[in-house]
Motif scaffolding. Sequence first.
Motif, short mmCIF file in Angstrom:
data_model
loop_
_atom_site.label_atom_id
_atom_site.label_comp_id
_atom_site.label_asym_id
_atom_site.label_seq_id
_atom_site.Cartn_x
_atom_site.Cartn_y
_atom_site.Cartn_z
N ARG A 142 -10.60 -37.55 22.83
CA ARG A 142 -10.38 -38.64 21.89
C ARG A 142 -9.82 -39.87 22.59
O ARG A 142 -10.22 -41.01 22.31
CB ARG A 142 -9.43 -38.19 20.77
CG ARG A 142 -9.13 -39.27 19.73
CD ARG A 142 -8.04 -38.79 18.77
NE ARG A 142 -8.50 -37.69 17.96
CZ ARG A 142 -9.07 -37.83 16.76
NH1 ARG A 142 -9.24 -39.04 16.26
NH2 ARG A 142 -9.46 -36.78 16.07
N GLU A 143 -8.89 -39.66 23.51
CA GLU A 143 -8.27 -40.79 24.19
C GLU A 143 -9.20 -41.38 25.26
O GLU A 143 -9.27 -42.61 25.44
CB GLU A 143 -6.94 -40.35 24.81
CG GLU A 143 -5.89 -40.04 23.76
CD GLU A 143 -4.64 -39.42 24.34
OE1 GLU A 143 -3.54 -39.82 23.93
OE2 GLU A 143 -4.76 -38.51 25.18
N CYS A 144 -9.91 -40.52 25.98
CA CYS A 144 -10.84 -41.03 26.99
C CYS A 144 -12.00 -41.78 26.38
O CYS A 144 -12.62 -42.63 27.04
CB CYS A 144 -11.36 -39.87 27.84
SG CYS A 144 -10.13 -39.16 28.96
N ASP A 145 -12.32 -41.49 25.11
CA ASP A 145 -13.44 -42.14 24.45
C ASP A 145 -13.03 -43.38 23.65
O ASP A 145 -13.87 -43.97 22.96
CB ASP A 145 -14.16 -41.15 23.52
CG ASP A 145 -14.87 -40.04 24.29
OD1 ASP A 145 -15.18 -40.27 25.48
OD2 ASP A 145 -15.09 -38.97 23.71
N LEU A 146 -11.75 -43.78 23.72
CA LEU A 146 -11.34 -45.02 23.06
C LEU A 146 -12.14 -46.19 23.62
O LEU A 146 -12.34 -46.29 24.83
CB LEU A 146 -9.84 -45.27 23.29
CG LEU A 146 -8.84 -44.40 22.54
CD1 LEU A 146 -7.43 -44.67 23.07
CD2 LEU A 146 -8.90 -44.66 21.05
N ALA A 161 -9.44 -34.26 30.31
CA ALA A 161 -8.84 -32.92 30.35
C ALA A 161 -9.90 -31.83 30.21
O ALA A 161 -10.46 -31.63 29.13
CB ALA A 161 -7.78 -32.79 29.25
N THR A 162 -10.16 -31.14 31.30
CA THR A 162 -10.98 -29.93 31.31
C THR A 162 -10.31 -28.95 32.26
O THR A 162 -9.66 -29.36 33.23
CB THR A 162 -12.42 -30.20 31.79
OG1 THR A 162 -12.39 -30.59 33.17
CG2 THR A 162 -13.08 -31.30 30.97
N ALA A 175 -0.60 -33.19 42.09
CA ALA A 175 0.32 -33.23 40.95
C ALA A 175 -0.47 -33.63 39.70
O ALA A 175 -1.26 -34.58 39.73
CB ALA A 175 1.45 -34.22 41.20
N LEU A 176 -0.22 -32.92 38.63
CA LEU A 176 -0.97 -33.11 37.39
C LEU A 176 0.02 -33.38 36.26
O LEU A 176 1.06 -32.74 36.16
CB LEU A 176 -1.77 -31.84 37.10
CG LEU A 176 -2.93 -31.90 36.12
CD1 LEU A 176 -4.03 -32.79 36.65
CD2 LEU A 176 -3.47 -30.49 35.90
N GLY A 177 -0.29 -34.35 35.42
CA GLY A 177 0.52 -34.61 34.23
C GLY A 177 -0.22 -34.14 33.00
O GLY A 177 -1.39 -34.50 32.81
N VAL A 178 0.40 -33.32 32.17
CA VAL A 178 -0.27 -32.80 30.97
C VAL A 178 0.56 -33.11 29.74
O VAL A 178 1.80 -33.13 29.79
CB VAL A 178 -0.55 -31.29 31.07
CG1 VAL A 178 -1.46 -30.98 32.23
CG2 VAL A 178 0.73 -30.48 31.18
N PHE A 179 -0.14 -33.33 28.64
CA PHE A 179 0.49 -33.61 27.34
C PHE A 179 -0.08 -32.60 26.35
O PHE A 179 -1.10 -32.87 25.69
CB PHE A 179 0.18 -35.04 26.90
CG PHE A 179 0.55 -36.09 27.93
CD1 PHE A 179 1.83 -36.62 27.95
CD2 PHE A 179 -0.37 -36.52 28.88
CE1 PHE A 179 2.19 -37.58 28.90
CE2 PHE A 179 -0.03 -37.46 29.82
CZ PHE A 179 1.25 -38.00 29.84
#
Length: 316
Positions: A142-146, A161-162, A175-179
């Motif tokens: 949803r955010e990447c398709d804004l 995110a995959t 280093a990875l940031g995840v929400f």
Amino acid sequence: MERRLDSALDGLEARLGDLAARAGLAGARREVTEAAARLAPAVAARLGAALDLARLLEPPERLDRHGMDPRLAERAEPLVELLYATWWRTAVRDAEHVPASGPVMVVANHAGVVPWDALVLRHALRRDHPARRDLRPLLDDRECDLPVLGGLAVRLGAVRATPEAAGRILQDGGALGVFPEGSAGARKPWSERYRLQRFGRGGFVKVALRAGATLVPCAIVGSEEAAPGISRTGWLADRLGLPLLTASPLLRLAPAAMLPLPSRWSLRFGPPIALAGRSPADAEDAARVGELAETVRATLQAMLDEDVAARGSVFL
């Protein structure tokens, strides 16, 4: 360029004050106006000397395998620093809890229609971590398709995110940031700010276990107030006390999120979550994955509660 900049900043404090009032922050209108008045001269000085904004519109020369444009990221650095250090006056604590090398997953809370917090988290580790770690934040579809903003976030270093993309970054020792709240964190009502949503099925835990990554919680405070309430679904329901209006997306003004309020931000990194005795095989055990996901969620929620209670003014 300077004339346009002066024109854009003229009356900025009044416009932000009006936006704060409409966002349900009428009690903080004076603080928002005063904060903007203090910050406007510094913004003008830094932005005026930062870079030619037209250069950001140039087509990319090359992209990495996750879609980042290194040239754009470099040229946008002064703008990101302006938001980070001058507009939001971001304070970072305990960044040393993030290991200086090796695979690490930073787990943070999420807020706002525009993923400003992903940008800030990435910049915080590149700027304020002793090893200047290059963190790649994951954003959901949803955010990447804004429109415009999603593609720009990816070109600046975010990653769609995959499990495959996350696994590759960690396997490379990154280093990875995840929400884990995903974009649901951006859509929650104003009354539920800093209250973590469900962490899904613990997909981030599975990825971390398979890669042998360290899990580090990060509490981000200030992001909720930076995103005006009128950009959220349910803002009018909160104001009027009419729950029936909560579900209607037609009553929100998403473009308001493009003008973030000058809230003070803080990022606090917690001690790594112990994974002693865990193995990649545990990623296939739903019970263990769920237990670890809930441990991370509870730890992060406790950090948020402490930092929200301890802060002073939201804007000054």
